[in-house]
Design a protein around this motif. Structure first.
Motif, PDB file in Angstrom:
ATOM      1  N   UNK A 285       0.936  -1.180  -0.070  1.00 51.60           N
ATOM      2  CA  UNK A 285      -0.130  -0.004  -0.228  1.00 51.60           C
ATOM      3  C   UNK A 285       0.770   1.268  -0.166  1.00 51.60           C
ATOM      4  N   UNK A 286       1.903   1.081   0.623  1.00 53.12           N
ATOM      5  CA  UNK A 286       2.990   2.370   0.503  1.00 53.12           C
ATOM      6  C   UNK A 286       3.354   2.512  -0.796  1.00 53.12           C
ATOM      7  N   UNK A 287       3.771   1.704  -1.327  1.00 56.98           N
ATOM      8  CA  UNK A 287       4.167   1.655  -2.928  1.00 56.98           C
ATOM      9  C   UNK A 287       3.299   2.525  -3.746  1.00 56.98           C
ATOM     10  N   UNK A 288       1.997   2.162  -3.645  1.00 56.46           N
ATOM     11  CA  UNK A 288       0.781   2.645  -4.254  1.00 56.46           C
ATOM     12  C   UNK A 288       0.850   3.834  -4.034  1.00 56.46           C
ATOM     13  N   UNK A 289       0.957   4.389  -2.751  1.00 54.84           N
ATOM     14  CA  UNK A 289       0.829   5.741  -2.233  1.00 54.84           C
ATOM     15  C   UNK A 289       2.105   6.577  -3.063  1.00 54.84           C
ATOM     16  N   UNK A 290       3.117   5.970  -2.922  1.00 55.20           N
ATOM     17  CA  UNK A 290       4.211   6.893  -3.527  1.00 55.20           C
ATOM     18  C   UNK A 290       3.998   7.049  -4.967  1.00 55.20           C
ATOM     19  N   UNK A 291       3.022   6.073  -5.680  1.00 49.52           N
ATOM     20  CA  UNK A 291       2.835   6.555  -7.168  1.00 49.52           C
ATOM     21  C   UNK A 291       2.023   7.904  -7.289  1.00 49.52           C
ATOM     22  N   UNK A 292       0.964   7.838  -6.211  1.00 55.22           N
ATOM     23  CA  UNK A 292       0.021   9.124  -6.284  1.00 55.22           C
ATOM     24  C   UNK A 292       1.075  10.382  -5.730  1.00 55.22           C
ATOM     25  N   UNK A 293       1.979  10.128  -4.772  1.00 59.05           N
ATOM     26  CA  UNK A 293       2.682  11.166  -4.400  1.00 59.05           C
ATOM     27  C   UNK A 293       3.677  11.638  -5.598  1.00 59.05           C
ATOM     28  N   UNK A 294       4.126  10.666  -6.478  1.00 57.75           N
ATOM     29  CA  UNK A 294       4.962  11.244  -7.523  1.00 57.75           C
ATOM     30  C   UNK A 294       4.026  11.952  -8.713  1.00 57.75           C
ATOM     31  N   UNK A 295       2.634  11.529  -8.856  1.00 52.92           N
ATOM     32  CA  UNK A 295       1.949  12.289  -9.748  1.00 52.92           C
ATOM     33  C   UNK A 295       1.760  13.852  -9.202  1.00 52.92           C
ATOM     34  N   UNK A 296       1.584  13.771  -8.068  1.00 52.92           N
ATOM     35  CA  UNK A 296       1.279  15.222  -7.219  1.00 52.92           C
ATOM     36  C   UNK A 296       2.582  15.784  -7.401  1.00 52.92           C
ATOM     37  N   UNK A 297       3.800  15.305  -7.252  1.00 52.97           N
ATOM     38  CA  UNK A 297       5.306  16.074  -7.419  1.00 52.97           C
ATOM     39  C   UNK A 297       5.253  16.455  -8.841  1.00 52.97           C
ATOM     40  N   UNK A 298       4.951  15.779  -9.684  1.00 54.76           N
ATOM     41  CA  UNK A 298       5.129  16.212 -11.162  1.00 54.76           C
ATOM     42  C   UNK A 298       4.276  17.366 -11.405  1.00 54.76           C
ATOM     43  N   UNK A 299       3.032  17.452 -10.887  1.00 58.63           N
ATOM     44  CA  UNK A 299       2.180  18.427 -10.925  1.00 58.63           C
ATOM     45  C   UNK A 299       2.613  19.684 -10.429  1.00 58.63           C
ATOM     46  N   UNK A 300       3.390  19.494  -9.063  1.00 55.22           N
ATOM     47  CA  UNK A 300       3.659  20.547  -8.366  1.00 55.22           C
ATOM     48  C   UNK A 300       4.771  21.247  -9.389  1.00 55.22           C
ATOM     49  N   UNK A 301       5.785  20.454  -9.823  1.00 55.01           N
ATOM     50  CA  UNK A 301       6.874  21.091 -10.946  1.00 55.01           C
ATOM     51  C   UNK A 301       6.273  21.575 -11.760  1.00 55.01           C
ATOM     52  N   UNK A 302       5.359  21.125 -12.382  1.00 55.92           N
ATOM     53  CA  UNK A 302       4.604  22.059 -13.472  1.00 55.92           C
ATOM     54  C   UNK A 302       4.098  23.493 -13.254  1.00 55.92           C
ATOM     55  N   UNK A 303       3.453  23.389 -11.844  1.00 51.46           N
ATOM     56  CA  UNK A 303       2.929  24.503 -11.392  1.00 51.46           C
ATOM     57  C   UNK A 303       4.110  25.614 -11.276  1.00 51.46           C
ATOM     58  N   UNK A 304       5.175  25.239 -10.728  1.00 48.75           N
ATOM     59  CA  UNK A 304       6.488  25.919 -10.260  1.00 48.75           C
ATOM     60  C   UNK A 304       7.016  26.813 -11.639  1.00 48.75           C
ATOM     61  N   UNK A 305       7.013  25.687 -12.589  1.00 52.33           N
ATOM     62  CA  UNK A 305       7.554  26.104 -13.857  1.00 52.33           C
ATOM     63  C   UNK A 305       6.507  27.162 -14.700  1.00 52.33           C
ATOM     64  N   UNK A 306       5.214  26.718 -14.825  1.00 50.79           N
ATOM     65  CA  UNK A 306       4.420  27.691 -15.655  1.00 50.79           C
ATOM     66  C   UNK A 306       3.389  28.073 -14.536  1.00 50.79           C
ATOM     67  N   UNK A 307       3.763  28.990 -13.741  1.00 52.05           N
ATOM     68  CA  UNK A 307       2.429  29.545 -12.972  1.00 52.05           C
ATOM     69  C   UNK A 307       1.402  30.313 -13.458  1.00 52.05           C
ATOM     70  N   UNK A 308       2.050  31.076 -14.560  1.00 54.50           N
ATOM     71  CA  UNK A 308       0.823  31.901 -15.285  1.00 54.50           C
ATOM     72  C   UNK A 308       1.361  31.663 -16.781  1.00 54.50           C
ATOM     73  N   UNK A 309       0.414  32.250 -17.723  1.00 55.92           N
ATOM     74  CA  UNK A 309       0.711  32.275 -19.205  1.00 55.92           C
ATOM     75  C   UNK A 309       1.373  33.626 -19.135  1.00 55.92           C
ATOM     76  N   UNK A 310       2.727  33.847 -19.226  1.00 60.46           N
ATOM     77  CA  UNK A 310       3.346  35.139 -19.419  1.00 60.46           C
ATOM     78  C   UNK A 310       4.373  34.826 -20.551  1.00 60.46           C
ATOM     79  N   UNK A 311       4.348  35.797 -21.209  1.00 58.10           N
ATOM     80  CA  UNK A 311       5.150  35.797 -22.758  1.00 58.10           C
ATOM     81  C   UNK A 311       6.808  35.609 -21.981  1.00 58.10           C
ATOM     82  N   UNK A 312       7.110  36.433 -21.499  1.00 58.66           N
ATOM     83  CA  UNK A 312       8.494  36.273 -21.020  1.00 58.66           C
ATOM     84  C   UNK A 312       8.793  34.963 -20.253  1.00 58.66           C
ATOM     85  N   UNK A 313       8.131  34.448 -19.404  1.00 58.40           N
ATOM     86  CA  UNK A 313       8.378  33.426 -18.897  1.00 58.40           C
ATOM     87  C   UNK A 313       8.289  32.063 -19.455  1.00 58.40           C
TER      88      UNK A 313
END
Length: 418
Positions: free
Chosen positions: A35-63
């Protein structure tokens, strides 16, 4: 001092119960780790989503242009993103016009009213037919008699065959049960009535299915119109999510070194990458713990249990009945009480599992230092030889982990990336 066979068998049963309990507890630990391993899969998906939000917080031309350069991904450059936004908006607008021109949507309320009325009428007509046919179908031998064409010239069974009398008897019982109500005097006329009712019921059912299909088509069109309206009204949110998805799809296949190098000068991005890499290591470590320790422990316990079972079977033979056994031989047959050793082993595994699962301070890992993730997670205090990369490193490496107070740790999940 000696023991009789029955006493030895009693001790063997006790040992087998102890082994069975340990196996049960190890299986419980194994399930927990799974069950712990399965939870890590969910945490990993959340972590990738967090990275995406960090890299693309808004639609800004320069960014967007800076990100496209960093990732070497022209598809997320501002010009490409703006073009896709306009294409999305154009396609949605065109489709909206087409949908609004569809007469089914224009007359949706009238169609729904008509469907409801017709369905009510059909259900009322089908009710008696369904009751009548279901009652006959559930009666013993009715469907068999129908299949054999009993009562017609096509019935092939003869009076000297045993089944003939079974059919004759049950046909009479069926006619007696259903004939008075339907006006049938024999099975042939009753079967004809059933066939007519079944045909009518099937025809009504086809009409009902057609009405439901018409309603489903209307619902699909209404749902599509709502989605198109949402695409138009939320085009910026849709575009932002599409960019984030494209970024994650581009980064996921990259190896650890490439990912770290790409964000070496991007603090928030590097921290998010450390979390992604660390969660992957947690999953790998948990899998190794299950495979190399828990599974090995289970195999040992199952072998012990099987050996005891073989000994028990042997001692139940008549030639061993009431045989005296010296203490040394009893110890050899029964084996020592290893519950304390088993418990300590299981406790160590449980502590290791807890240490891995509860680790969240991914910022402590320094990709430039000669540390494994295990060194960071365990603070060098837990044996990690069950992990292939720790074994491969060998004993020559003395892990050193910076002495950081827990109050100084910075959990990336609470990091302010705004």
């Amino acid at each position: 001092m000696t023991m009789r066979t029955q006493q030895v068998l009693h001790q063997i049963e006790t040992r087998m119960q102890q082994a069975s309990l340990e196996i049960e507890q190890l299986h419980r630990l194994q399930r927990s780790i799974g069950a712990d391993v399965a939870r890590q899969d969910h945490e990993l998906d959340d972590a990738w989503g967090h990275l995406a939000e960090v890299l693309v917080p808004i639609l800004d031309v320069a960014s967007l242009d800076a990100l496209a350069t960093r990732l070497r991904l022209p598809a997320v450059a501002a010009q490409a993103v703006i073009a896709r936004r306009q294409a999305t908006l154009s396609q949605a607008t065109t489709r909206r016009v087409e949908l609004l021109a569809d007469p089914r949507l224009r007359d949706a309320e009238a169609i729904e009213n008509e469907v409801q009325i017709r369905l009510a009428e059909l259900d009322e007509a089908m009710g008696p037919l369904r009751t009548s046919t279901s009652a006959m179908e559930s009666t013993p031998y009715f469907m068999e008699l129908l299949a054999h064409r009993y009562g017609t010239d096509e019935y092939t069974m003869r009076f000297w065959q045993l089944g003939f009398y079974t059919h004759w008897k049950n046909a009479d019982l069926i006619v007696a049960a259903f004939g008075p109500r339907s006006g049938a005097v024999d099975f042939k006329s009753l079967a004809a009535r059933y066939v007519n009712e079944k045909t009518a019921l099937d025809e009504l059912q086809r009409g009902r299915s057609a009405l439901l299909a018409r309603r489903q088509q209307l619902n699909l069109l209404q749902r599509e119109l709502a989605e198109v309206d949402a695409s138009i009204n939320d085009v910026d949110s849709v575009t932002l999510q599409a960019v984030r998805t494209r970024v994650v799809d581009h980064l996921r296949p990259l190896d650890e070194a490439t990912l770290v190098a790409m964000f070496a000068s991007h603090d928030e991005g590097l921290l998010a990458c450390k979390r992604i890499i660390g969660i992957g290591k947690k999953k790998a470590y948990l899998s190794s713990l299950e495979q190399e320790q828990v599974k090995a422990g289970l195999e040992e316990m199952q072998a012990t249990s099987a050996k005891l079972a073989r000994t028990r079977t042997k001692l139940t033979r008549s030639k061993y009945f009431n045989v005296p056994w010296p203490d040394a031989e009893v110890q050899r047959l029964v084996g020592p009480d290893r519950r304390e050793r088993w418990g300590k082993r299981r406790e160590r595994m449980g502590q290791t599992r807890t240490h891995i699962v509860e680790f969240h301070h991914y910022e402590r890992w320094n990709p430039a230092a000669d540390f494994l993730w295990w060194d960071v997670m365990s603070d060098g205090r837990l044996d990690g030889n069950f992990i292939p990369e720790v074994r491969a490193r060998g004993p020559v490496h003395q892990a050193f982990v910076p002495d950081v107070s827990p109050t100084d740790w910075r959990d990336d999940r609470s990091f302010d990336a705004s």
